[in-house]
Every structure is written in structure tokens, then in C-alpha cells.
Motif scaffolding. Structure first.
Motif, short mmCIF file in Angstrom:
data_model
loop_
_atom_site.label_atom_id
_atom_site.label_comp_id
_atom_site.label_asym_id
_atom_site.label_seq_id
_atom_site.Cartn_x
_atom_site.Cartn_y
_atom_site.Cartn_z
N GLU A 174 0.84 -1.20 0.00
CA GLU A 174 0.00 0.00 0.00
C GLU A 174 0.88 1.25 0.00
N GLU A 200 -3.77 6.24 2.84
CA GLU A 200 -3.49 5.23 1.83
C GLU A 200 -4.10 5.69 0.51
N ASN A 203 -3.25 0.81 -3.61
CA ASN A 203 -3.04 -0.54 -3.10
C ASN A 203 -2.68 -1.46 -4.28
MG MG Z 1 -5.78 -1.19 0.96
#
Ligand code: MG
Ligand code: ATP
Ligand code: MG
Ligand code: MG
Length: 468
Positions: A174, A200, A203
Motif C-alpha cells: 500500500e 493510503e 493498493n
Molecule cells: Mg488497501
């Protein structure tokens, strides 16, 4: 380049230039997976391609996938309005390799996009890898030149992805953006990771194994699946911390401010955010064929709609509000998603009707709730019977009641709520058990009792407005 629409195009163009087929978003109701409530990731439309069941004439693809996470395994409903980064509806940008390139190229493509094309400063970025994935750790060092302190090994399932109990699976990586130490939060894996400082944005999933019933084997041709939140990367690129401050949300929130005459400040801020967010999820769900109902997908839609309507009420709206915001949404997103523009009339009518119906019981339900909780303090719990009465008689979904009490720190006895619900189901079953002619009336009255005021006011409303 900084508007949401330009960022989406820049992403797709970049991967097209790098040999990826640009594929349109799949629908929110997945065609190939009846067990999934709503499409919640870019890979959903490609599930059978990853497992090899289905062949396409390309081995690399890129999409901006409509996602809803408001039910089922991923449920971000309760975060909306309260975190900087969660929506019920969002777009997931993705690039996919079906047995074509793997980890090294995926990392290189991602890193080049965000640091070169998008120009993000490397010192604001950090990445996580699955604890055992030495290969990914080394590649981030080599390709991105990240120091070891910025490559965090995470031992939990957060960094190991699996399609299901069996099937393709593999480690994840991530990519996080550090919005700065003026915002509360710590790096992933730390005690403060729930904060919003490190967000984040992307990913990467390295599908390299297949989980069989009893063992995990290497996939002969590993694959790549990635997902980047469009609204999150837009926030970074537009120099704002919060997804709700990007161009698209500013336009929606401005429309909501206009329609209510209330500024998005103080207590009203969360309400405007919830309205803007829920407007998107409800409109896109309706455009993809979901209609409000009392079960399944339709009930999730109804819950989202009613929740938004309570927030409109909080802002003092005395008339249906949500439908008035639809043109702004269509203006902002209708080009990228023509199905939204096509369904505009249906969306408008559905919102108007649902809101007109629900308003009739919303106020009465809220005053019952006030009476029941008037002298409660923070930390108190509303009994399940009352929550069930609100559900049953006033059409309040449980999460709406919870949301209404959240600001005062009052919770709901969900166990008691479920018990009341079960008791009522048992009573309805008992009523059916007679099954002979004579039972019909009883059942009818039981049903009428059960369906309660909401639906019956609903019918009156329709009739008086000449809709039926
Ligand atoms: Mg994720
Ligand atoms: P988080 O840990 O922040 O909840 P996630 O790990 O659950 O995110 P993924 O399942 O990895 O998210 O989805 C891929 C990307 O989609 C994320 O990196 C993020 O950018 C974006 N994303 C996920 N959930 C949401 C959401 N509810 N609203 C907006 N964007 C989201
Ligand atoms: Mg999540
Ligand atoms: Mg995560």
C-alpha cells in the motif's frame, strides 16, 4: 490537470500509453457474482479473467471503477462525514495484468505515475509490504530508491489479499501519502494509524498464489490488481487534506448549502458531507437499476437515502432536498458516466418520492427518539425495543438511529433490537402457520401492523399526487 475529471483521464491515458486496454467501469450490481452486494473494487469485473475461466483479447487493462462500500464485508458507511478519506461511493482507478507483467513492472509503473507524471514529492510517500515479501521490499528500494525506514513490513491480513477462501491470493503493498504533522495520525502499523495524517492512496496486489482446499500453490502466471482512490489522489494533487475539499465535493456541498441556506461550518459540516456523499451513492445505484425496497440491495439503498434525509432535516430543510442536487451531480459526473445522465429523471423521481414518504414519519420518529433519550447522558444506551419501534413504525433503519445518537455519545442496544426483530418474525411465522382460508385475514392484519405507518402513508402520498 487538477480537476477530478482530468485526473481520471490522466490515469487512464498513462496506462493506455503503457499498453493497457481502457475498459469502462463495470456496473455497481456485479453481473458475475450474486454473493457480492455491490461492486467494491476494480477487480470485480475481472474475477473470472484472473482465475482463467474467461479469456479477453488483452492481457493488460485499466479502469476507473464505480465502487460502493456500504454493506457486506467492506462497509464504510459509518465513516462518512467523520473521516477525511471515506465515501460510500467512490471511484477506484486501477491497472491490471492478467498473467502479463508482475511485481517489478507494477511497482515501476505506479512509482513513475505518482512521482513523475503527478509530481508527488518522494519524501512524502511511504509504502507497506507484507512482512514476508522480501521481494517487494527489495524492489521498492531498488526501483523507487526509498530508504528502508519508508518501507514498512506489515504482518497482518491488511497486506495479504485473497479473492475468497480458495482462489487467487497474494501479498499487497500500500502506498501512503503523509499530509503533514499538523494532522493527527501515525504511520500504518502504529498505534495512531487510524488517524488521517498518513492516507493510503494506492493498493497494489500481487496475485502470485492459488489457495486450494488444503494447500497454497504458486500460480504459473502471476497477475497484478491495483486500486487507487480517485478522490484521495485528487485531494493530494489539489493540495487539500480532505477528500471533501476536492473540486467535485466542493461543487456538491455548495449545492447543498444553496438548497438549505446553511453554511458547511461547525455542526453542519458533517451533515453536508453526508448529503453530498449519499447523493452520489444513491444516484449511481439507481442508475444501475437498484430501487429502494425493504430487503437486500434495495434496503441498503433505502438506508443510505434515509440517512441523508435525516441530515437534510438537521439542516432545517422543510421540503425534500436530495432531488434538487441531482443536476449538479450530473453536471460534474455525467460525462464520465453517461448512465448517470440517462437516468437523471428516474433518480430525481425516486429521491423525491422516497423523501416525501419518509418525511411524514421522520419528524414523529425523531420526537419519539428525543422523548426516549432526553435525559440520557454520554455513554448511555438506548433500549432495543425503542430502536425497534422506530424501525418498525417510523421506518428508521437501525444505523440511522445510531447515527442520530452518535453526536451525543449514546449507543443502541443492538442485541435487544435483534431480539425484538426475531420476536416479530416468529409472530408472523406463527400467523402464517394456519395457512387455511381463515388465516388470510389474520395474516393481512399482521402484515399491515408490521409494515406500519411508513408504507401506508406512502400509498396515500402516491395517490394524492396522482403517481399511481
Ligand atoms: Mg488497501
Ligand atoms: P482504508 O484502509 O483507507 O480503509 P482500504 O485498504 O480498505 O482503505 P482498498 O480495499 O485497498 O482500501 O482499496 C483500494 C483503494 O481505494 C484505497 O487505497 C483507497 O485509495 C481507495 N478507497 C478504499 N475505500 C475507500 C472509500 N471508502 N472511500 C474512498 N476511497 C476508498
Ligand atoms: Mg477500508
Ligand atoms: Mg488499508
Amino acid at each position: 490537470m487538477s480537476g477530478v475529471n482530468e485526473i481520471r483521464s490522466a490515469f487512464l491515458d498513462y496506462f493506455a500509453k503503457n499498453g493497457h486496454e481502457v475498459v469502462s467501469s463495470g456496473p455497481l450490481v456485479p453481473r458475475n457474482d450474486p454473493t457480492l452486494m455491490f461492486t467494491n473494487a476494480g477487480m470485480v469485473q475481472f474475477k473470472n479473467v484472473f482465475t482463467g475461466l474467461e479469456k479477453r483479447d488483452y492481457s493488460r487493462a485499466t479502469t476507473s471503477q464505480k465502487c460502493v462500500r456500504a454493506g457486506g464485508k467492506h462497509n464504510d458507511l459509518d465513516n462518512v462525514g467523520y473521516t477525511a478519506r471515506h465515501h460510500t461511493f467512490f471511484e477506484m482507478l486501477g491497472n491490471f495484468s492478467f498473467g502479463d507483467y508482475f511485481k517489478d513492472r507494477a511497482i515501476e509503473l505506479a512509482w513513475n505515475l505518482i512521482t513523475r507524471e503527478f509530481g508527488l514529492p518522494a519524501d512524502r510517500l511511504l509504502v507497506t509490504v507484507y512482512a514476508e515479501d522480501d521481494q517487494a521490499f527489495d524492489l521498492w528500494k531498488k526501483i523507487a530508491g526509498l530508504p528502508e525506514s519508508k518501507i514498512l513490513r506489515i504482518p497482518t491480513s491488511d497486506n495479504f489479499w485473497a479473492m475468497g477462501d480458495t482462489g487467487p491470493c497474494g501479498p499487497c503493498s500500500e502506498i501512503f501519502y503523509d499530509h503533514g504533522d499538523h494532522i493527527w495520525g501515525g504511520p500504518p502499523g502504529s498505534a495512531e494509524e487510524d488517524g488521517d495524517r498518513f492516507i493510503e492512496v494506492w493498493n497494489l496486489v500481487f496475485m502470485q498464489y492459488e489457495q486450494l482446499a488444503s494447500e497454497r500453490i504458486d500460480l504459473p502466471r502471476p497477475s497484478i490488481d491495483t486500486g487507487m482512490g480517485l478522490e484521495r489522489i485528487a485531494a493530494v494533487l489539489q493540495g487539500v487534506h480532505d477528500n471533501y475539499d476536492i473540486d467535485l465535493f466542493r461543487a456538491l456541498i455548495a449545492a447543498s448549502e444553496n438548497a438549505t441556506g446553511v453554511d458547511a461550518e461547525g455542526k453542519a459540516r458533517a451533515s453536508h458531507r453526508v448529503i453530498a456523499d449519499h447523493l452520489r451513492s444513491t444516484s449511481f445505484l439507481i442508475a444501475d437499476g437498484v430501487l429502494p425496497s425493504n430487503e437486500g440491495r434495495g434496503y441498503v439503498l433505502r438506508r443510505i437515502m434515509r440517512r441523508a434525509m435525516r441530515h437534510a432535516h438537521l439542516l432545517g430543510a422543510t421540503e425534500p432536498l436530495m432531488w434538487k442536487l441531482v443536476p449538479v451531480l450530473v453536471r460534474e459526473m455525467g460525462r464520465a458516466f453517461p448512465e448517470l445522465a440517462r437516468a437523471e429523471a428516474l433518480i430525481t423521481e425516486t429521491l423525491k418520492l422516497e423523501e416525501t414518504r419518509f418525511r411524514k414519519t421522520l419528524e414523529r420518529g425523531l420526537s419519539l427518539l428525543d422523548d426516549a433519550t432526553g435525559d440520557m447522558r454520554e455513554g448511555a444506551e438506548l433500549d432495543g425495543e425503542t430502536a425497534f419501534k422506530l424501525y418498525d413504525t417510523y421506518g428508521f433503519p437501525l444505523d440511522l438511529t445510531q447515527d442520530a445518537l452518535r453526536a451525543r455519545g449514546i449507543s443502541v442496544d443492538t442485541g435487544g433490537f435483534n431480539t425484538a426483530m426475531e420476536r416479530q418474525k416468529a409472530e408472523a411465522r406463527a400467523a402464517w402457520a394456519g395457512s387455511g382460508e381463515a388465516a388470510t385475514d389474520t395474516v393481512w392484519y399482521a402484515l399491515k401492523e408490521r409494515v406500519g405507518a411508513t408504507e401506508f402513508l406512502g400509498y396515500e402520498t402516491e395517490a394524492s399526487e396522482g403517481i399511481v
